[in-house]
Motif scaffolding. Sequence first.
Motif, short mmCIF file in Angstrom:
data_model
loop_
_atom_site.label_atom_id
_atom_site.label_comp_id
_atom_site.label_asym_id
_atom_site.label_seq_id
_atom_site.Cartn_x
_atom_site.Cartn_y
_atom_site.Cartn_z
N ALA A 1 0.84 -1.20 0.00
CA ALA A 1 0.00 0.00 0.00
C ALA A 1 0.87 1.25 0.00
CB ALA A 1 -0.93 -0.01 1.20
N SER A 2 1.95 1.22 0.76
CA SER A 2 2.88 2.35 0.81
C SER A 2 3.51 2.59 -0.57
CB SER A 2 3.95 2.08 1.85
OG SER A 2 4.97 3.04 1.81
N MET A 3 3.91 1.52 -1.22
CA MET A 3 4.50 1.65 -2.56
C MET A 3 3.47 2.17 -3.56
SD MET A 3 6.76 -1.87 -2.68
CE MET A 3 7.61 -1.56 -4.22
N GLN A 4 2.25 1.70 -3.47
CA GLN A 4 1.21 2.15 -4.38
C GLN A 4 0.86 3.62 -4.13
OE1 GLN A 4 -1.76 -0.88 -3.61
NE2 GLN A 4 -1.18 -2.02 -5.46
N GLN A 5 0.87 4.02 -2.87
CA GLN A 5 0.61 5.43 -2.54
C GLN A 5 1.71 6.32 -3.11
OE1 GLN A 5 0.11 6.10 1.64
NE2 GLN A 5 -0.47 8.25 1.36
N GLU A 6 2.95 5.86 -2.99
CA GLU A 6 4.08 6.61 -3.56
C GLU A 6 3.90 6.74 -5.07
OE1 GLU A 6 8.93 6.15 -4.19
OE2 GLU A 6 7.85 4.68 -2.98
N PHE A 7 3.51 5.65 -5.72
CA PHE A 7 3.29 5.69 -7.17
C PHE A 7 2.18 6.69 -7.51
CE2 PHE A 7 1.02 4.21 -10.96
CZ PHE A 7 2.04 4.23 -11.90
N GLN A 8 1.08 6.64 -6.78
CA GLN A 8 -0.05 7.54 -7.05
C GLN A 8 0.35 9.01 -6.88
OE1 GLN A 8 -2.93 6.81 -8.46
NE2 GLN A 8 -2.33 4.65 -8.52
N SER A 9 1.11 9.29 -5.83
CA SER A 9 1.51 10.68 -5.62
C SER A 9 2.48 11.15 -6.70
CB SER A 9 2.12 10.87 -4.23
OG SER A 9 3.31 10.15 -4.11
N GLN B 1 6.41 1.15 -11.00
CA GLN B 1 5.31 0.22 -11.26
C GLN B 1 5.83 -1.22 -11.39
OE1 GLN B 1 3.00 1.08 -14.78
NE2 GLN B 1 1.19 0.13 -13.89
N GLN B 2 6.98 -1.39 -12.03
CA GLN B 2 7.58 -2.73 -12.15
C GLN B 2 8.01 -3.25 -10.78
OE1 GLN B 2 10.70 -2.24 -15.05
NE2 GLN B 2 9.32 -2.54 -16.79
N ARG B 3 8.55 -2.38 -9.94
CA ARG B 3 8.95 -2.78 -8.59
C ARG B 3 7.73 -3.22 -7.79
NH1 ARG B 3 11.59 2.17 -6.76
NH2 ARG B 3 10.57 1.69 -4.78
N ILE B 4 6.63 -2.51 -7.96
CA ILE B 4 5.39 -2.87 -7.25
C ILE B 4 4.92 -4.24 -7.70
CG2 ILE B 4 2.94 -2.30 -7.02
CD1 ILE B 4 3.76 0.67 -7.07
N GLN B 5 4.93 -4.49 -9.00
CA GLN B 5 4.49 -5.79 -9.52
C GLN B 5 5.43 -6.90 -9.05
OE1 GLN B 5 4.33 -5.08 -13.74
NE2 GLN B 5 2.23 -4.26 -13.66
N SER B 6 6.72 -6.63 -9.10
CA SER B 6 7.70 -7.63 -8.65
C SER B 6 7.54 -7.91 -7.16
CB SER B 6 9.11 -7.11 -8.93
OG SER B 6 10.07 -7.99 -8.41
N PHE B 7 7.35 -6.87 -6.36
CA PHE B 7 7.14 -7.04 -4.92
C PHE B 7 5.90 -7.86 -4.65
CE2 PHE B 7 5.05 -5.75 -1.00
CZ PHE B 7 6.03 -6.03 -0.07
N ASN B 8 4.83 -7.56 -5.36
CA ASN B 8 3.56 -8.28 -5.18
C ASN B 8 3.74 -9.77 -5.47
OD1 ASN B 8 0.86 -8.62 -4.61
ND2 ASN B 8 0.14 -7.86 -6.56
N SER B 9 4.42 -10.07 -6.56
CA SER B 9 4.65 -11.47 -6.94
C SER B 9 5.54 -12.17 -5.92
CB SER B 9 5.28 -11.51 -8.33
OG SER B 9 5.63 -12.82 -8.67
#
Length: 169
Positions: free
Chosen positions: A61-69, A97-105
């Motif tokens: 969630a923190s990573m996604q919030q950073e991406f959104q901002s 965005q790639q880091r978020i996807q990689s982290f999620n996986s």
Amino acid sequence: MKSVFKICLIAIMLVSAGLVQAQTLKFAHIDSQALIQAMPETAAAQKTLEEQAKGLEDQLASMQQEFQSKLAEYTQKADSLTDIVRESKEEDLQNLQQRIQSFNSTASQKLQQKQGELMQPIFNKANEMIEVVAKEQGVVYVFDSNAVLYKSNTSIDLLPLVKAKLGIQ
């Protein structure tokens, strides 16, 4: 001579039929999922998994919030940026965005691995106790209730016996 042969054959058949009857096979069944859920170790393992999942979800969630901002900032200033700066910001957004996807996986894989590590000893303990109780009851085969299409009333339900052996109510 033929009658002696017939008498011997009949005697052999009667003796072998008596041996087969004396060797009655006992079958049992158990709902292994219900046993696993009833074991106190399962609740502790699930709590640990939930805590780890919560931590991973918070980080995601923190990573996604950073991406959104960063995306909102980029969208707001995109028209005033030079081409080089705009390309750099777009590349940063793509990398994030790639880091978020990689982290999620990776997080999903690690959570599954941790679940296996926590649950395997529980499965082993349950299987060992099923084996102990089955031997005590003189059972030849134990079937899992979840995979059996039909069970006779003569089949022994091992669930209460195994729970008692484990000290579970």
